[in-house]
Structures are given as C-alpha cells and as structure tokens.
Design a protein around this motif. Structure first.
Motif, mmCIF file in Angstrom:
data_model
loop_
_atom_site.group_PDB
_atom_site.id
_atom_site.type_symbol
_atom_site.label_atom_id
_atom_site.label_comp_id
_atom_site.label_asym_id
_atom_site.label_seq_id
_atom_site.Cartn_x
_atom_site.Cartn_y
_atom_site.Cartn_z
ATOM 1 N N LEU A 1 -2.649 16.029 -4.952
ATOM 2 C CA LEU A 1 -3.756 16.436 -4.072
ATOM 3 C C LEU A 1 -4.229 17.858 -4.329
ATOM 4 O O LEU A 1 -5.405 18.172 -4.135
ATOM 5 N N PRO B 1 -7.175 18.160 -8.609
ATOM 6 C CA PRO B 1 -7.758 16.863 -8.947
ATOM 7 C C PRO B 1 -7.539 16.457 -10.402
ATOM 8 O O PRO B 1 -7.608 15.270 -10.731
ATOM 9 N N ALA C 1 -3.953 13.929 -12.007
ATOM 10 C CA ALA C 1 -3.834 12.492 -12.292
ATOM 11 C C ALA C 1 -4.173 12.193 -13.741
ATOM 12 O O ALA C 1 -3.506 11.368 -14.390
ATOM 13 N N GLN C 2 -5.190 12.847 -14.271
ATOM 14 C CA GLN C 2 -5.580 12.599 -15.660
ATOM 15 C C GLN C 2 -4.505 13.079 -16.629
ATOM 16 O O GLN C 2 -4.207 12.406 -17.627
ATOM 17 N N GLU D 1 0.738 7.281 4.111
ATOM 18 C CA GLU D 1 0.076 8.341 3.342
ATOM 19 C C GLU D 1 0.537 8.330 1.884
ATOM 20 O O GLU D 1 -0.255 8.599 0.969
ATOM 21 N N ALA E 1 -1.267 5.486 0.197
ATOM 22 C CA ALA E 1 -2.635 5.876 -0.145
ATOM 23 C C ALA E 1 -2.654 6.740 -1.400
ATOM 24 O O ALA E 1 -3.561 6.626 -2.238
ATOM 25 N N ARG E 2 -1.657 7.606 -1.545
ATOM 26 C CA ARG E 2 -1.552 8.432 -2.755
ATOM 27 C C ARG E 2 -1.329 7.555 -3.991
ATOM 28 O O ARG E 2 -1.923 7.773 -5.041
ATOM 29 N N ASP F 1 -2.216 4.442 -4.411
ATOM 30 C CA ASP F 1 -3.463 3.740 -4.712
ATOM 31 C C ASP F 1 -4.458 4.664 -5.411
ATOM 32 O O ASP F 1 -5.133 4.274 -6.371
ATOM 33 N N ALA F 2 -4.543 5.912 -4.948
ATOM 34 C CA ALA F 2 -5.476 6.865 -5.557
ATOM 35 C C ALA F 2 -5.063 7.202 -6.984
ATOM 36 O O ALA F 2 -5.910 7.281 -7.885
ATOM 37 N N LEU F 3 -3.777 7.402 -7.201
ATOM 38 C CA LEU F 3 -3.290 7.735 -8.541
ATOM 39 C C LEU F 3 -3.490 6.579 -9.508
ATOM 40 O O LEU F 3 -3.944 6.764 -10.643
ATOM 41 N N GLY G 1 -5.688 4.242 -9.171
ATOM 42 C CA GLY G 1 -7.127 4.138 -9.361
ATOM 43 C C GLY G 1 -7.665 5.161 -10.347
ATOM 44 O O GLY G 1 -8.698 4.945 -10.980
ATOM 45 N N ALA G 2 -6.920 6.280 -10.513
ATOM 46 C CA ALA G 2 -7.335 7.324 -11.453
ATOM 47 C C ALA G 2 -6.759 7.105 -12.846
ATOM 48 O O ALA G 2 -6.962 7.945 -13.723
#
Length: 316
Positions: free
Chosen positions: A126, A129, A132-133, A170, A173-174, A176-178, A180-181
């Motif tokens: 978080l 940004p 993740a990449q 939470e 959700a992290r 899923d975001a990771l 997704g990235a």
C-alpha cells in the motif's frame, strides 16, 4: 476471496525442504528500532550479527534499514539503500536466504538484485504503488502485512469491529489487489501485523485465531517478537512495560503456540529459543501423527524411526 494452497508455491528450496515452522531472524540496520536500535547499525556489525543468527538456527534473515516502531520518522530512500545493500549482498553471497524489510519498491528491486529472495513489506504494497510490479516481475516471495498507515499515524487507526475478521478481510482485499496487479498468488505470504495499528488487547485474538487467517489459503508469518503488548503482559511493580530484551522468553512461548497452529514462519530477534521451539513442536507433531496412524483401523506397525527423527544435524 479464498485462495487455494498450492504445493507449487515458488519459495526457495531452503524454505520448502523443512516440514516445520521457519524462523526468520531480524537484522535491524537502524539507529532507532524499538528493541535493538543502533546495535547493528554499521554494515560489518550487521553482517556479523546475521552470521550469529544463522549459527543459532535461523532459516532466513530479514534485513531492514528503516524503523517501523510507533512514532518513528521515515528515512529517505538513499539512506535506506545505503544501510541495507551491503548487508544483503554479503549475507546472500554466503548462501543465506535473505529477506528485505521495506515498503519502497526501489529498495526492494535493488535488494533483489543484491541477492535477496523475499520482500517483507509491512504495508502489504500500500505504501508504494510500484511495489506490486516489482514483485510480479521478480517472482520473489512477498510478505504482505496488515497495515493501516505509517508509524507516525498507525495508532490513531486502531479501531475494529472484530479485529480477527477485519484483519482477515483487509488482507483478503490486499491479496485480490496484488493478484489483480499481476502478482502470482503463490508468491504471497500473509502477516497479521501484530502491534501495527493494534492496541495490546487486539493482538491476542489474532494469535489465538490464526486459523481464520489461514482460511485464506496462504502461508502466514507471525511477528510477535519483543512487541509492546508482551511488555505490558509481563509488567511487574515499577516496571511497566518490561524492556524489550526481557520479552524473549514470552516470544519463544508464542513461537511454540504459533508453530503448533501451523504458522509458516515466525520473525524473531533472539533466534535460538524459537529455533529450538519449532523443532520441539515438529517432533511432537510427528509423534502424534505416527501414533494416530498406528491406532487407525487399518493398523500397521509403528515405524522404528519416527518421521523427522533426523533433526537437521542435531542429535536425536
């Protein structure tokens, strides 16, 4: 979202060959960490400390150049790199499995180039940004901790309806975001973030309910070592809380409990007691499993040598 576990989790072989909880030894290259700030600040001292932790039984080393204690002031990226890179490079060159403790993508990238195999990010990606990449491109193991803000604001964010379920959701959700990235879910390890935006009483339900976090289907790392909630638990007249270095026995007790619950790893400052504890738990679980198999209706002779009887170079 639940993420099924996979036997193909691409961790380094040194982190998959042992069927027990792993011990992550802390190497703080900082002047202001809460328990040992300044003690290993010079590169040579930090490298020597890493060797000592390996000799004491650490499976991997976590090198960090920025304190995340409550109220800590951030250092700039250049200084963080100056602190950690020579230490990581020297330790990795000896064959040690090294983790970099950072929230900055550039620091993670440079550390991986220097030989680190794991990125331990207390912000779970978080804070930066671009993290993740970097993780997705490198294929490195990524420890995503539950986080609600940097050290200077985290205590103000310590409000929960149900701390166990809130942290689980939470973290989910992290994940899923990771994913997704572009991060492979098999790269991920979760950390409940004990002491980070959590008052003392909120840490105990997380420790007692690791299975709720494990229900997300990913390995779980626990970092309880020398945390302030232990200092308050152990308080005695005139000493509240007890100093960080007087919390090591309690830390080892928590290591035992976490290992018995199937934690993937524990992050500790004093390695020897926890290294012994995870081996005790592994042997105890082996004996229980062997006895259960022997007592099953199908029968079968109790093996002459119990699984795990060879204790990694130590006599049985």
């Amino acid at each position: 979202m639940l993420h099924p576990t996979s036997s193909r989790l691409p961790l380094p072989s040194s982190l998959t060959a042992l069927e027990r909880t792993l011990v992550l030894g802390v190497v703080n290259v900082t002047p202001d960490s809460f328990s040992d700030g300044g003690e290993w600040f010079e590169p040579d001292a930090a490298i020597a400390h890493g060797y000592e932790l390996l000799a004491d039984g650490a499976d991997l080393l976590d090198v960090g150049g920025e304190s995340t204690r409550p109220g800590a002031v951030r250092v700039d990226e250049t200084e963080e790199l100056r602190r950690v890179l020579p230490v990581i490079e020297a330790l990795a060159a000896t064959g040690a499995t090294v983790s970099v403790d950072t929230t900055r993508a550039r620091v993670a990238e440079r550390a991986l180039e220097a030989g680190a195999r794991v990125v331990n990010d207390v912000s779970g990606g978080l804070a930066d940004p671009a993290m993740a990449q970097v993780v997705a491109d490198s294929g490195a193991v990524f420890v995503a901790m539950h986080w609600r803000g940097h050290a200077d604001v985290m205590d103000a964010n310590a409000r929960y309806d149900d701390v166990v379920l809130d942290v689980r959701d939470e973290l989910a959700a992290r994940v899923d975001a990771l994913v997704g990235a572009g991060v492979d879910v098999r790269q991920l390890v979760l950390d409940p973030g004990l002491g980070f935006a959590k008052p003392g009483v909120d840490n105990w339900p997380l420790l007692a309910n690791l299975d709720v976090l494990q229900s997300l289907g990913l390995p779980v790392l626990v970092g309880a070592s020398r945390k302030r909630f232990l200092g308050h638990l152990l308080a005695r007249p005139g000493v509240d809380p007890v100093p960080p270095t007087e919390r090591d026995a309690a830390t080892a007790a928590l290591t035992t409990l976490c290992a018995a619950q199937g934690a993937w790893a524990v992050r500790v400052h004093d390695v020897r007691p926890s290294a012994d504890a995870v081996r005790v738990v592994a042997r105890w679980q082996d004996v229980r499993a062997s006895r259960a198999a022997f007592s099953a209706p199908t029968g079968g002779a109790l093996p002459g040598a119990l699984p795990g009887a060879q204790q990694e170079g130590r006599p049985s």
